[in-house]
Design an enzyme around this catalytic site. Sequence first.
Site, PDB file in Angstrom:
ATOM      1  N   HIS A  61     -11.108  -3.380   0.495  1.00 30.12           N
ATOM      2  CA  HIS A  61     -10.298  -2.169   0.320  1.00 30.12           C
ATOM      3  C   HIS A  61      -9.542  -2.223  -1.030  1.00 30.12           C
ATOM      4  CE1 HIS A  61      -7.462   0.981   2.114  1.00 30.12           C
ATOM      5  NE2 HIS A  61      -6.831   0.589   1.013  1.00 30.12           N
ATOM      6  N   GLU A  62      -8.921  -3.362  -1.315  1.00 32.84           N
ATOM      7  CA  GLU A  62      -8.139  -3.470  -2.563  1.00 32.84           C
ATOM      8  C   GLU A  62      -9.058  -3.460  -3.788  1.00 32.84           C
ATOM      9  OE1 GLU A  62      -5.199  -2.794  -2.104  1.00 32.84           O
ATOM     10  OE2 GLU A  62      -5.141  -3.305   0.016  1.00 32.84           O
ATOM     11  N   GLY A 103      -1.799  -5.273   1.749  1.00 29.76           N
ATOM     12  CA  GLY A 103      -2.441  -5.437   0.452  1.00 29.76           C
ATOM     13  C   GLY A 103      -2.022  -4.305  -0.461  1.00 29.76           C
ATOM     14  N   GLN A 114      -2.133   1.604  -7.464  1.00 28.80           N
ATOM     15  CA  GLN A 114      -1.273   2.264  -6.479  1.00 28.80           C
ATOM     16  C   GLN A 114       0.184   2.353  -6.931  1.00 28.80           C
ATOM     17  OE1 GLN A 114      -2.900  -0.266  -3.044  1.00 28.80           O
ATOM     18  NE2 GLN A 114      -2.424   1.697  -2.088  1.00 28.80           N
ATOM     19  N   CYS A 156      -4.121   3.393   4.279  1.00 28.89           N
ATOM     20  CA  CYS A 156      -3.837   3.037   2.882  1.00 28.89           C
ATOM     21  C   CYS A 156      -2.468   3.597   2.513  1.00 28.89           C
ATOM     22  CB  CYS A 156      -4.912   3.632   1.983  1.00 28.89           C
ATOM     23  SG  CYS A 156      -4.627   3.329   0.233  1.00 28.89           S
ATOM     24  N   LEU A 157      -1.687   2.806   1.792  1.00 25.82           N
ATOM     25  CA  LEU A 157      -0.353   3.259   1.396  1.00 25.82           C
ATOM     26  C   LEU A 157      -0.423   4.478   0.485  1.00 25.82           C
ATOM     27  CD1 LEU A 157       1.258  -0.235   0.737  1.00 25.82           C
ATOM     28  CD2 LEU A 157       1.416   1.166   2.807  1.00 25.82           C
ATOM     29  N   HIS A 187      -9.978  -0.040  -4.783  1.00 32.64           N
ATOM     30  CA  HIS A 187      -8.937   0.625  -5.583  1.00 32.64           C
ATOM     31  C   HIS A 187      -9.152   0.368  -7.073  1.00 32.64           C
ATOM     32  CE1 HIS A 187      -6.102   2.429  -2.804  1.00 32.64           C
ATOM     33  NE2 HIS A 187      -5.999   1.329  -2.080  1.00 32.64           N
TER      34      HIS A 187
HETATM   35 NI    NI Z   1      -5.231   1.191  -0.139  1.00 32.86          NI
END
Ligand code: NI
Length: 168
Positions: free
Chosen positions: A135-136, A46, A51, A93-94, A139
């Site tokens: 989670h997304e 995701g 991000q 998380c990226l 963000h």
């Molecule tokens: Ni993330």
Amino acid sequence: MAVLPLIEFPETVLKKVAEPVDKVDEAVRKLLRDMADTMYDAPGIGLAAPQIGISRRIIVVDVNWREQERSPRGYINPEIVFSDGRIDFEEGCLSVPEYQAEVKRASRVVVRALDPDGKPVEVDAEGVEAVCFQHELDHLDGMLFIDRISRLKRSLYVKRRRKELAGR
Ligand code: NI
């Protein structure tokens, strides 16, 4: 096809509440394609627009692409309209390099959003997909999964991250 640079903690754009999208146009669809390319390249399941440094309420999700064919799904202005159950899930998380921690989430969510054509959609997600949506969507509200763990764990990570960044 464009893989975009990922924004990492502690960049401030990750703390901002993202702006809603008022028109789903070709620019948004191109952004979604680039976000999918970036997500697969990273690799992740995701990705949210902040991000990649764009403070807009846009996410892309594909939780099964390692097992199945890729089918990136883009959602614009997503909202959780129902949630139920509890699940403890080990998240990463990226934008939070080299770290995972268990987070308490709802085990099922219903999400309302616009699809890439601007049409309203509703998704009923469970398990890892439900976790991914939560989670997304976090963000988009300037929240990272490390904001949902204990203060001690978080401060240990922040310390380590600072050290890493200072050593570059
Ligand atoms: Ni993330």
